[in-house]
Design an enzyme around this catalytic site. Structure first.
Site, PDB file in Angstrom:
ATOM      1  CD  GLU A 267      -2.862   0.899   2.484  1.00  0.00           C
ATOM      2  OE1 GLU A 267      -3.867   1.620   2.556  1.00  0.00           O
ATOM      3  OE2 GLU A 267      -2.560   0.068   3.355  1.00  0.00           O
ATOM      4  CE  LYS A 358      -7.641   0.938   3.174  1.00  0.00           C
ATOM      5  NZ  LYS A 358      -6.447   1.285   3.984  1.00  0.00           N
ATOM      6  CB  CYS A 419      -4.910  -1.858   3.951  1.00  0.00           C
ATOM      7  SG  CYS A 419      -4.063  -1.888   5.571  1.00  0.00           S
ATOM      8  N   PRO A 599      23.668   4.745  27.684  1.00  0.00           N
ATOM      9  CG  PRO A 599      22.739   6.633  28.644  1.00  0.00           C
ATOM     10  CD  PRO A 599      22.634   5.747  27.444  1.00  0.00           C
ATOM     11  CB  SER A 601      22.120   1.125  34.447  1.00  0.00           C
ATOM     12  OG  SER A 601      21.081   0.213  34.096  1.00  0.00           O
ATOM     13  N   GLY A 602      23.613  -1.798  33.634  1.00  0.00           N
ATOM     14  CA  GLY A 602      23.724  -3.166  34.129  1.00  0.00           C
ATOM     15  C   GLY A 602      22.398  -3.750  34.567  1.00  0.00           C
ATOM     16  N   GLY A 603      21.295  -3.030  34.333  1.00  0.00           N
ATOM     17  CA  GLY A 603      19.971  -3.537  34.651  1.00  0.00           C
ATOM     18  C   GLY A 603      19.307  -4.176  33.452  1.00  0.00           C
ATOM     19  CB  VAL A 604      16.021  -5.907  33.131  1.00  0.00           C
ATOM     20  CG1 VAL A 604      15.139  -6.408  31.996  1.00  0.00           C
ATOM     21  CG2 VAL A 604      16.285  -7.035  34.114  1.00  0.00           C
ATOM     22  CG  ASP A 605      14.271  -1.426  31.716  1.00  0.00           C
ATOM     23  OD1 ASP A 605      13.651  -2.457  31.379  1.00  0.00           O
ATOM     24  OD2 ASP A 605      13.861  -0.653  32.595  1.00  0.00           O
ATOM     25  CB  SER A 606      20.582  -0.154  30.112  1.00  0.00           C
ATOM     26  OG  SER A 606      21.124  -0.875  31.197  1.00  0.00           O
TER      27      SER A 606
END
Length: 1031
Positions: A267, A358, A419, A599, A601-606
């Site tokens: 599309e 459409k 679509c 950045p 940090s050593g955590g789950v997210d980063s």
């Protein structure tokens, strides 16, 4: 036809095929041919009578069926010639080819053979008596003459082959005159047979005419029925008309090389799917070429430039020699009578055939289609569209049909959905299939969400299983300038099975998928569904745009049909590893930057963000090793090295990703160690810094002005002071991140800058558990639409997939912001305790709020059943109220949320997906009273709403209802009634009547606020009235 001499045949067979508009000429040809046919019939009767020694009136009165019967049954072997001949060189057209099955009333001959799934072929000689001589050429199947019957050849003097294809048929027959191939002994017929049930069967017959040798020994009938079609997956970019054009032309070229005669694409592929305001520009409409342009253009659809450039691109495609002898459709916006429509434009050999608008528009999720487009509401109606002069100059056309119609080729019929029409309850494929449309084409722009890949697959399979037919689904893939990632999965389905598909995630810019289908499979499948045939008999017809072209080709006997395949879906963990990685790659290469800064940090997210970048590096290296020149070119531009060839993901990651551990006196040794270990394992360019100097400098400025030194609560300070100290750490990290992103490539003697990556997840955004303008503020965020629970699962997958053993330790560690002082080197702060809810509960709140559209009361009513095993109704009520208070207080943060990869259905992204206020009355007075009333009824009745007895307790009351004073959790007591949420009364000013109090986010990175009360003391009647946000 019969001819007494080869010379007569050559003259006769040089007649041109009539065009669709040349009806007068066709009638004249038919009249002349009829006269010749009657003469030839007499010749045939005399020849056959002489051959079989039939004298007198018997030979002259032979019917056509009798003649065919005598000829055929005098041979020991009969075979059907099903291999189509090559296209006619003189006309450049393909011959129409179809087959048919044997009616039950017609006797069969054991010597006849067919090609599956054709069950038993119609012995023409047995039915020939049903028709009168008119204009049809009724082909006789090929006859192999054994040696014992070789006397036929000598007796007939080489004319036996002429008898193989006799002039028969009736008023219900139509045919093109035969064409004689110059410099050959081949005659070709294009014929259509109407059966007694009015079903049309097209035939292509090719006969070798000669007096001897191998050519003179056989008569071949060739019947085409197989069609090769192509769907395309393109990685388009909004308003990149040059790049979009090249990708479209490349897809057409690849489709042609794969043997396809019909190519369809996604599309709005010409201008990109996200043009926004520019849709109002007529220039964009003029620039669209042959597919839908992306909705990333969004308001650019308003600009006339957008329309103009679309037409310009379409012109480039039209005149390209790549498109010769191929049916092509593309998506673009078209303005018709001052209304802009999302359209498919169909063309063949520099002629526009149809513009199909459409019918159903999409306005849910991330779509806002009616903001820019209008739906075509005139079903089964065609109007005339006046083409731009730039198009008319090259095509010679001034008008083209515009509206809801289908394309009728010589061998099949093609219809369109766009679509949303596939998802809509009134899908167009149902009535089209009832009207005999065999190929349904859908160009779409469908984006990725976790665990949703099966949705479109089930829709396509269901559509073709119920209605029969072939469904061609083309989708975009990649980031074309917005938060969404179009997830590919272009596919071709037949009668409920998927024949072929494209990848869901890939760096490849153009991927063409082809499949060869047998048209007879569609007809047989549909004919067996008797309820469908009854409905089709009374179905209204679509306008048909008839073209003198066939999708099938001659010689398709050896062309294998595609068989259904099994669709293997990615797991959610694989979707997280691949989708955001591809999205990051598109953003990086199109942004002109030199890599990413994170950045860490050593955590789950980063760590999840770092792992996704590492996954991207794996994809890049694999693509280069497979020979993808575009990926190699892009990576060389990014690293500013024209000779660079990435050979190892770690080495590439070192060039593309810079990570930095921004520690402070509040950071633990464990998080620093984990961050360093992960950086080493993925190969990123890693640094460690301490931000304490910067924090002290900023606080020194404040102290020099105020003379006060703020302290953490654990060191005797107030909650307000503690919160300010936490926020200054978080915000300084954002400032330092942008400083390092701008200068780190300078340090490494490379040009350019880095994109700053954010690392806040969807749950934290929903709850507002972040500091405004901290490290959640970045250029882009690949995990902003993914839940904490899913991120932990992803890290478990990445640990084994990418050999990153440190991820096990990271997942096992408790999530923490590390903004408060340590106690004996140990953490004193965890995310879930700060939030007053677990990530699992946040996930549930998010889904009910967005996906189920629950307000506070509806959410409470659902959760008392969902959580009845571990929460009392009072606890459920308290948790729901606590969530909505936090959500309302922090909603304003969504207005500055970093652009994030969209993956979750409950994303709170304020930009376009979750349109809600950012200033709420946080008391939710009416809504919370409804919860309290329901709770009182439950507790007074002594059951939990399901007839189960529960212990009765204090009925929670008040606007927030977490304590007896009717104040937010924590006011009136030193600790909230919700476990793990610490609150504190800071100050009471009896003169001004103001109570200053922290929210439950006292020890987090959140804002705090002032409740202005009407009483000078904190008592039972205290009534919070005004909420003031403080950054």
């Amino acid at each position: 036809m019969l001819s007494s001499t080869a010379e007569d045949m050559e003259i006769e067979f040089q007649l041109a095929l009539p065009g669709t508009d040349d009806r007068e000429k066709e009638r004249e040809i038919e009249k002349e041919t009829t006269q010749v046919s009657m003469t030839r019939l007499k010749l045939a009767q005399r020849e056959v009578a002489s051959l079989f020694q039939l004298g007198g009136e018997g030979g002259q009165n032979l019917s056509m069926g009798e003649m065919l019967h005598l000829l055929c049954h005098s041979c020991s072997t009969f075979t059907i010639g099903v291999v189509p001949h090559p296209p006619l060189v003189q006309t450049g057209k393909r011959a129409a080819c179809r087959s048919f099955t044997t009616p039950a009333s017609i006797p069969h001959s054991a010597s006849w053979t067919g090609n599956a799934p054709v069950r038993r072929l119609f012995p023409l000689w047995a039915a020939a008596d049903q028709f009168f001589p008119f204009t049809i050429l009724t082909p006789l199947p090929s006859v192999d003459f054994s040696e014992e019957h070789s006397w036929w050849l000598s007796d007939l003097g080489g004319r036996l082959q002429i008898y193989g294809i006799l002039a028969v048929a009736a008023r219900c027959f139509r045919s093109h005159p035969p064409v004689y191939k110059k410099d050959t002994r081949i005659f070709v017929w294009n014929c259509a047979l109407h059966s007694a049930s009015d079903v049309v069967f097209d035939w292509c017959a090719q006969s070798h005419i000669g007096g001897g040798g191998e050519e003179g020994r056989t008569v071949s009938l060739e019947m085409g029925r197989k069609v090769t079609v192509a769907v395309c997956t393109l990685n388009q970019w909004a308003l990149d008309f040059d790049g979009n054009l090249q990708r479209i032309l490349q897809s057409i070229q690849e489709a042609k090389e794969a043997g396809a005669s019909f190519r369809s694409g996604p599309e709005l592929e010409i201008c990109g799917y996200n043009c926004e305001e520019y849709v109002y520009e007529s220039d964009i409409l003029a620039g669209l070429c042959c597919h839908s342009f992306g909705y990333s253009c969004e308001d650019h659809f308003y600009e006339s430039d957008t329309l103009l450039h679309c037409w310009e691109v379409l012109l480039e495609i039209l005149i390209s020699p790549i498109c010769k002898d191929m049916l092509v459709d593309v998506g673009m916006p078209v303005m018709h009578r001052n209304v802009t429509y999302n359209c498919r434009v169909v063309f063949l050999n520099r002629k526009l055939l149809l513009i199909r608008p459409k019918l159903r528009l999409c306005d849910d999720g991330n779509y806002r289609e009616t903001r820019w487009m209008s739906a075509w509401t005139k079903e089964r109606t065609l109007e005339e569209y006046y083409l731009p002069r730039m198009i008319s100059t090259y095509t010679g056309q001034s008008l083209v049909p515009f509206g809801d119609a289908v394309i009728a080729t010589k061998d099949t019929c093609i219809g369109y959905e766009i679509c949303e029409e596939l998802w809509n309850p009134l899908s167009a494929h149902v009535p089209m299939s009832l009207d005999g449309v065999e190929l349904i084409v859908n160009g779409t722009g469908s984006y990725m969400e976790l665990r949703k890949a099966y949705t479109v697959v089930d829709l396509i399979k269901s559509a073709t299983m119920k209605c029969g037919g072939c469904y061609m689904f083309s989708n975009l893939r990649g980031c074309d300038g917005q938060r969404v990632y179009f997830n590919g999965c272009s596919s071709i389905a037949l009668n409920g099975g998927i024949l072929n598909r494209s990848q869901q995630f890939a760096l490849q810019e153009v991927e063409v998928v082809v499949a060869t289908i047998d048209l007879e499979d569609i007809r047989t499948y549909r004919n067996m569904i008797r309820s469908r045939t009854l409905a089709a008999a009374s179905s209204p017809s679509y306008p048909r745009v008839t073209i003198d072209f066939a999708l099938s080709c001659d010689g398709d006997m050896k062309l294998p049909s595609y068989e259904p395949i099994e669709w293997n879906y990615h797991s959610p963990e694989q979707e997280i590893a691949l989708g955001p990685a591809c999205w990051l790659w598109d953003y990086l290469r199109r942004s002109g930057q030199g890599g990413f800064f994170l950045p860490l940090s050593g955590g789950v997210d980063s760590s999840s963000v770092a792992s996704i970048v590492f996954s991207m590096c794996h994809l890049v290296v694999n693509s280069v090793q497979k020979g993808d020149s575009q990926v190699l070119s892009d990576v060389r531009k990014i690293v500013c090295d024209p000779d660079y060839v990435p050979r190892d993901p770690q080495e590439l990651c070192n060039r593309l990703l810079t990570t930095c551990y921004m520690g402070s006196e509040n950071s633990s040794v464990e998080t620093r160690s984990r961050a360093g270990a992960l950086a080493k394992q993925i190969g990123s360019y890693h640094t460690n810094i301490c931000i304490d100097v910067a924090v002290s400098a900023v606080l020194g400025i404040f102290t020099s002005i105020s003379g006060l030194v703020p302290k953490f609560a654990s060191r005797g300070g107030s909650a307000r002071e503690s919160l300010a100290l936490q926020n200054i750490q978080a915000r300084l990290r954002m400032v330092l991140a942008y400083l390092f992103a701008q200068l780190m490539l300078w340090v490494r003697n490379r040009s350019g800058g880095l994109l700053v990556l954010g690392s806040s997840n969807v749950d934290e955004a929903l709850r507002g558990y972040m500091t405004k303008y901290d490290c959640s503020s970045a250029d882009i965020n690949p995990i902003g639409g993914i839940s904490k629970t899913d991120l932990k699962s992803f890290l478990g997958y990445a640990r084994t997939r990418f050999n990153l053993p440190i991820l096990l330790e990271i997942v096992s560690a408790p999530p923490t912001a590390e903004l408060e002082p340590l106690s004996g080197g140990k953490l004193t702060q965890t995310d879930e305790e700060d939030m007053g809810m677990t990530y699992v509960e946040l996930n549930e709140f998010g889904r009910l709020r967005k996906k189920n559209m629950c307000g506070p009361y509806s959410m409470f009513c659902k959760l008392i059943h969902t959580w009845q095993g571990h929460c009392t109704p009072e606890q459920v009520a308290e948790k729901v109220k606590h969530f909505f208070r936090c959500y309302a207080i922090n909603r304003h943060k969504m207005t500055v949320l970093t652009p994030s990869y969209h993956a979750e259905t409950y994303s709170p992204d304020d930009n376009r997906f979750d349109h809600r206020p950012f200033l709420y009355n946080v008391k939710w007075a009416w809504q919370f009273r409804a919860i309290d009333d329901q709770l009182q009824r439950l507790t007074a009745g002594g059951d939990d709403g399901q007839g189960k007895k529960v212990s009765t307790g204090r009925a929670v009351s008040g606007p927030v209802a977490s304590n007896s004073q009717g104040l937010p959790p924590g006011q009136g007591s030193s600790r909230s009634s919700i476990p793990g949420v610490l609150t504190k009364v800071l100050n009471t000013d009896s003169n001004k009547g103001v109570v200053v109090s922290e929210t439950e986010d006292t020890y987090t990175r959140q804002h705090h606020f002032l409740y202005v009360c009407g009483k000078d003391t904190l008592g039972e009647s205290s009534d919070p009235r005004t909420l003031v946000h403080i950054s």
